[in-house]
Design an enzyme around this catalytic site. Structure first.
Site, PDB file in Angstrom:
ATOM      1  N   HIS A   1       0.953  -1.317   0.024  1.00 42.98           N
ATOM      2  CA  HIS A   1       0.103  -0.572   0.372  1.00 42.98           C
ATOM      3  C   HIS A   1       0.710   1.008   0.286  1.00 42.98           C
ATOM      4  O   HIS A   1       2.220   1.626   0.717  1.00 42.98           O
ATOM      5  CB  HIS A   1      -0.909   0.048   1.534  1.00 42.98           C
ATOM      6  CG  HIS A   1      -2.283  -1.160   1.222  1.00 42.98           C
ATOM      7  ND1 HIS A   1      -3.301  -0.967   0.286  1.00 42.98           N
ATOM      8  CD2 HIS A   1      -1.646  -2.276   2.163  1.00 42.98           C
ATOM      9  CE1 HIS A   1      -4.295  -2.033   0.465  1.00 42.98           C
ATOM     10  NE2 HIS A   1      -3.126  -3.274   0.995  1.00 42.98           N
TER      11      HIS A   1
ATOM     12  N   CYS B   1      -3.269   5.492  -3.546  1.00 47.84           N
ATOM     13  CA  CYS B   1      -2.990   4.226  -3.762  1.00 47.84           C
ATOM     14  C   CYS B   1      -4.764   4.332  -4.664  1.00 47.84           C
ATOM     15  O   CYS B   1      -4.414   2.732  -5.632  1.00 47.84           O
ATOM     16  CB  CYS B   1      -4.144   2.979  -2.443  1.00 47.84           C
ATOM     17  SG  CYS B   1      -2.166   2.619  -1.643  1.00 47.84           S
TER      18      CYS B   1
END
Length: 112
Positions: A22, A34
Site C-alpha cells: 500500500h 493507492c
C-alpha cells in the site's frame, strides 16, 4: 510502499507485473496514490480482457494489495502491448510525482 515488478520478455515487451503493498500516502480511504494506482491497474486488466483476444492469468488480493498479472499466449497482440505500455507510463508518472517512498517500479527481464 507499493512495489511493482514489471516483467519484460527478451524483446523488451511487457508480459506481466506483480504488485504488492500500500502507498501509505494517507489514511485508508483517503490515499490518492493507492486510488490512482488501483484505477490504472484495474483499467488495464479490464481493457485487455474486453478489447483484445489475448489470454492472461491474474489474481487479486485486496486485503494485502497484491495483484499478479501474466500474459499467457505465445505472442502478445499490438493492442495488449500498447495497454501494458500505457499502464507503465501511468505508473511511472505517479512514481515521478509522489516518489519511491510511496511507489517503486522494478524491471525484470525474462529470457526465452
Amino acid at each position: 510502499m507499493i512495489d511493482v515488478k514489471l516483467i519484460q520478455d527478451s524483446a523488451g515487451e511487457y508480459t506481466g507485473f506483480e504488485m504488492t503493498g500500500h502507498a501509505e500516502y494517507a489514511e485508508y480511504g483517503q490515499d490518492i496514490v493507492c486510488a490512482a494506482v488501483s484505477a490504472l491497474v484495474i483499467n488495464a486488466i479490464n481493457s485487455i480482457e474486453e478489447y483484445t483476444d489475448d489470454t492472461f492469468e491474474n489474481s487479486v488480493d485486496p486485503e494485502s494489495g497484491s495483484v499478479r498479472f501474466y500474459m499467457t499466449g505465445t505472442s502478445i497482440g499490438a493492442s495488449a502491448a500498447l495497454l501494458l505500455k500505457s499502464l507503465v507510463l501511468g505508473l511511472r508518472g505517479i512514481q515521478d510525482e509522489y516518489g519511491e517512498k510511496h511507489i517503486k517500479l522494478r524491471l525484470e527481464k525474462q529470457e526465452g
